[in-house]
Motif scaffolding. Structure first.
Motif, mmCIF file in Angstrom:
data_model
loop_
_atom_site.group_PDB
_atom_site.id
_atom_site.type_symbol
_atom_site.label_atom_id
_atom_site.label_comp_id
_atom_site.label_asym_id
_atom_site.label_seq_id
_atom_site.Cartn_x
_atom_site.Cartn_y
_atom_site.Cartn_z
ATOM 1 N N THR A 80 0.206 1.445 -9.359
ATOM 2 C CA THR A 80 -1.174 1.672 -8.920
ATOM 3 C C THR A 80 -2.093 1.892 -10.117
ATOM 4 N N ARG A 81 -3.353 1.426 -9.981
ATOM 5 C CA ARG A 81 -4.365 1.627 -11.017
ATOM 6 C C ARG A 81 -5.303 2.776 -10.675
ATOM 7 N N ALA A 82 -4.963 3.564 -9.649
ATOM 8 C CA ALA A 82 -5.806 4.705 -9.290
ATOM 9 C C ALA A 82 -5.971 5.616 -10.500
ATOM 10 N N ALA A 83 -7.208 5.938 -10.856
ATOM 11 C CA ALA A 83 -7.475 6.698 -12.078
ATOM 12 C C ALA A 83 -6.853 8.088 -12.049
ATOM 13 N N GLU A 210 -2.931 -2.749 -12.305
ATOM 14 C CA GLU A 210 -3.938 -3.439 -13.113
ATOM 15 C C GLU A 210 -3.711 -4.943 -13.152
ATOM 16 N N ALA A 211 -2.459 -5.367 -13.004
ATOM 17 C CA ALA A 211 -2.142 -6.796 -13.036
ATOM 18 C C ALA A 211 -2.414 -7.478 -11.704
ATOM 19 N N GLY A 212 -2.808 -6.705 -10.695
ATOM 20 C CA GLY A 212 -3.081 -7.279 -9.389
ATOM 21 C C GLY A 212 -1.877 -7.355 -8.484
ATOM 22 N N GLU A 213 -0.745 -6.788 -8.907
ATOM 23 C CA GLU A 213 0.446 -6.767 -8.057
ATOM 24 C C GLU A 213 0.282 -5.686 -6.981
ATOM 25 N N ALA A 214 0.748 -5.989 -5.776
ATOM 26 C CA ALA A 214 0.602 -5.058 -4.659
ATOM 27 C C ALA A 214 1.966 -4.576 -4.177
ATOM 28 N N THR A 263 6.250 19.036 -3.739
ATOM 29 C CA THR A 263 6.580 17.946 -4.642
ATOM 30 C C THR A 263 6.242 16.634 -3.942
ATOM 31 N N VAL A 264 5.511 15.769 -4.632
ATOM 32 C CA VAL A 264 4.925 14.585 -4.007
ATOM 33 C C VAL A 264 5.625 13.320 -4.493
ATOM 34 N N GLY A 265 5.934 12.434 -3.559
ATOM 35 C CA GLY A 265 6.581 11.174 -3.914
ATOM 36 C C GLY A 265 6.185 10.062 -2.971
ATOM 37 N N VAL A 266 6.601 8.852 -3.316
ATOM 38 C CA VAL A 266 6.370 7.691 -2.455
ATOM 39 C C VAL A 266 7.635 6.840 -2.389
ATOM 40 N N GLN A 267 7.838 6.225 -1.236
ATOM 41 C CA GLN A 267 8.756 5.107 -1.134
ATOM 42 C C GLN A 267 7.955 3.852 -1.458
ATOM 43 N N ILE A 268 8.543 2.943 -2.213
ATOM 44 C CA ILE A 268 7.828 1.763 -2.690
ATOM 45 C C ILE A 268 8.560 0.500 -2.252
ATOM 46 N N MET A 269 7.838 -0.378 -1.557
ATOM 47 C CA MET A 269 8.387 -1.652 -1.106
ATOM 48 C C MET A 269 7.561 -2.787 -1.710
ATOM 49 N N PRO A 270 8.166 -3.682 -2.494
ATOM 50 C CA PRO A 270 7.431 -4.856 -2.952
ATOM 51 C C PRO A 270 6.906 -5.652 -1.760
ATOM 52 N N VAL A 271 5.689 -6.141 -1.859
ATOM 53 C CA VAL A 271 5.055 -6.832 -0.737
ATOM 54 C C VAL A 271 5.916 -7.979 -0.215
ATOM 55 N N ALA A 272 6.570 -8.686 -1.096
ATOM 56 C CA ALA A 272 7.360 -9.848 -0.684
ATOM 57 C C ALA A 272 8.520 -9.493 0.233
ATOM 58 N N GLU A 273 8.962 -8.237 0.222
ATOM 59 C CA GLU A 273 10.120 -7.838 1.030
ATOM 60 C C GLU A 273 9.744 -7.443 2.448
ATOM 61 N N ALA A 274 8.459 -7.268 2.715
ATOM 62 C CA ALA A 274 8.039 -6.747 4.021
ATOM 63 C C ALA A 274 8.393 -7.680 5.167
ATOM 64 N N GLY A 327 -7.184 0.889 -6.416
ATOM 65 C CA GLY A 327 -5.741 0.962 -6.601
ATOM 66 C C GLY A 327 -4.981 1.394 -5.370
ATOM 67 N N ILE A 328 -5.703 1.776 -4.304
ATOM 68 C CA ILE A 328 -5.081 2.222 -3.058
ATOM 69 C C ILE A 328 -5.844 1.595 -1.895
ATOM 70 N N GLY A 329 -5.117 1.141 -0.872
ATOM 71 C CA GLY A 329 -5.784 0.510 0.254
ATOM 72 C C GLY A 329 -4.952 0.575 1.518
ATOM 73 N N PRO A 330 -5.424 -0.081 2.588
ATOM 74 C CA PRO A 330 -4.745 -0.030 3.886
ATOM 75 C C PRO A 330 -3.614 -1.046 3.989
ATOM 76 N N SER A 331 -2.923 -0.988 5.102
ATOM 77 C CA SER A 331 -1.892 -1.965 5.452
ATOM 78 C C SER A 331 -2.210 -2.499 6.843
ATOM 79 N N PRO A 332 -1.449 -3.488 7.337
ATOM 80 C CA PRO A 332 -1.675 -3.997 8.694
ATOM 81 C C PRO A 332 -1.193 -3.076 9.821
#
Length: 489
Positions: A80-83, A210-214, A263-274, A327-332
């Motif tokens: 993420t590019r969130a400042a 920053e590279a535009g990867e989601a 303690t804060v965390g995220v699960q991360i899924m590459p868009v292509a795997e959805a 750097g952060i947005g919605p999903s479907p």
């Protein structure tokens, strides 16, 4: 311990600042005569008193909140590019509001109900609101069902009370709710306090770098105080003895310097795997098993300052999942899509069109620069600046860079069911949750469910309700059926 009073020197005044000569006696026509309409202090006080309350939230009315800080503890810039997440050690001010869902403003805290877990990050790029719960899933997957669902949890239009028939009729006719209902009636259904429960973003969100990867992400807030819950019997006693138990516990902990943290965390899924993931990753009734997508821990959130005024800062606080930052947005996610509209609309009705101007809601680390003007309680902050865009008078302008990456869509418009993935059904994850429980946990879960279902007046609703849990796990259904029959005689 009471908050130290703010002392204002000088004479008491009217709202307009004129000194008050007598605040004990209204003005009358002679001794013992009728009150005069010219007593503007009396009329001002009564008129203000009649308007001291604003409409309470339809859901999440009962709540408490506190300020604190969020600190980045691990690098997430590849995602993420969130400042506010741009470097390890960076701190951001937050405001967190906890709540129950179904009860009204005067309801008790210690009840079986999901807990709201809404975090406002006051970032340098604007406020980011993460609106979640203390459960990773929800009862329904499409926002078009939300008003109907909440109506079943509120007071019946004829009896004026919450009715077991309504609750279980809807749940039994909505099998997708089985997972959340199982969670709610388990041991974590009544947290001992707001400090002793986890939080979840619940929905799926987009991060982009920053590279535009989601990437698709799910947020987790792990309590550092440890999980503590109440049994149904303990909660019934506490709710009667101290309806404000959770609010009091949070306030007093912060007053004594025992600052709660997560303690804060995220699960991360590459868009292509959805598209090929075994569960629909945008279905709010489903979790992503940690074996598939482990949690990346990246932050610490601490609450360390109480509000000075509950109405101004908790009751009038507003949160919207539509408040994103670059750097952060919605999903479907169809529930999230509905909430992107509904939350902001609720606040515009409840608090007013300029609710974002209030101190608790406005950006703290930057300045809001808009062309919106006027409306109730507009404070004139824009002075004489032009109120349109584009303009050539030095007004704010667009950045030409979207906050989130576009999502590819195909097909025709229409009222569509969400796509079904290989292991999608309404019962599989509820069954998995049941099978993870110890024997004692299963017994308490069955007893809690049976206590509610046994109050239903119609046998067909009872059978439908039990059958949902039977499909989740045969043993689950068998035990529940026996427990309900025993209670119904």
């Amino acid at each position: 311990m009471a908050q130290e009073a703010h002392v204002t020197q000088g004479p008491l005044t009217t709202e307009a600042g004129a000194p008050v000569s007598d605040n004990q006696n209204s003005e009358t026509a002679g001794v013992g005569g009728p009150v005069l309409v010219q007593d503007q202090l009396l009329l001002e006080k009564l008129a203000h008193f009649n308007r001291e309350r604003i409409p309470e939230r339809v859901v999440h009315a009962r709540g408490a909140g506190a300020y604190g800080t969020f600190k980045v503890t691990a690098d997430v810039t590849p995602y993420t590019r969130a400042a506010f997440l741009s470097e390890v050690g960076k701190e951001t001010e937050v405001f967190l509001r906890f709540s129950t869902v179904a009860g009204n403003l005067g309801a008790a805290d210690a009840v079986r109900d999901p807990r709201g877990f809404a975090v406002k990050f006051y970032t340098e790029e604007g406020n980011y609101d993460l609106v979640g719960n203390n459960t990773p899933v929800f009862f329904i997957k499409d926002a078009i069902k939300f008003p109907d669902f909440i109506h079943t949890q509120k007071r019946d239009p004829y009896t004026g009370s919450q009715e077991a028939d309504n609750v279980w009729d809807f749940w039994s006719l909505s099998p997708e709710s089985t997972h959340q209902v199982t969670w709610l009636h388990g041991d974590r259904g009544i947290p001992a306090s707001y400090r002793h429960m986890d939080g979840f973003g619940s929905h799926t969100y987009q991060w982009n770098n920053e590279a535009g990867e989601a990437f698709w992400v799910k947020y987790h807030f792990k309590t550092d105080q440890g999980i503590k819950n109440l049994t149904a019997e303990e909660a019934e006693i506490l709710a009667g003895k101290d309806p404000d138990s959770h609010q009091r516990d949070l306030r007093e902990a912060i007053e004594r310097g025992d600052y709660p943290s997560w303690t804060v965390g995220v699960q991360i899924m590459p868009v292509a795997e959805a598209a090929t993931y075994r569960f629909n990753p945008f279905d709010l009734t489903k979790v992503w098993p940690h074996a598939d997508y482990p949690i990346h821990w990246f932050g610490k959130m601490e609450l360390n300052r109480n509000p000075e005024n509950i109405f101004a800062e908790v009751e009038q606080s507003i949160f919207s999942p539509a408040h994103f930052v670059p750097g952060i947005g919605p999903s479907p996610d169809k529930m999230l899509q509905g909430r992107l509209f509904a939350y902001g609309d609720a606040h515009r009705y409840r608090v007013g069109i300029n609710a974002d101007h209030l101190p608790v809601n406005r950006p703290h680390a930057t300045e809001a620069r808009t062309h919106s003007r006027d409306g109730y309680l507009y404070d004139g902050r824009h002075k004489g600046a032009k109120n349109y865009e584009p303009n050539s008078f030095g007004g704010p302008h667009q950045t030409d860079r979207a906050l989130w990456q576009p999502v590819a869509v195909t097909g025709v418009t229409g009222e569509t069911v969400a796509p079904v993935h290989t292991e999608d059904n309404d019962f599989v994850q509820a069954g998995n949750l049941y099978r993870l429980m110890t024997e004692d946990e299963k017994e308490r879960l069955v007893a809690n469910l049976a206590g509610g279902i046994s109050q239903v007046s119609r046998e067909d609703i009872v059978e439908r309700a039990i059958n949902n849990f039977r499909q989740a796990d045969p043993d689950f259904g068998k035990r529940l059926e026996a427990a309900v029959q025993a209670l119904r005689g």
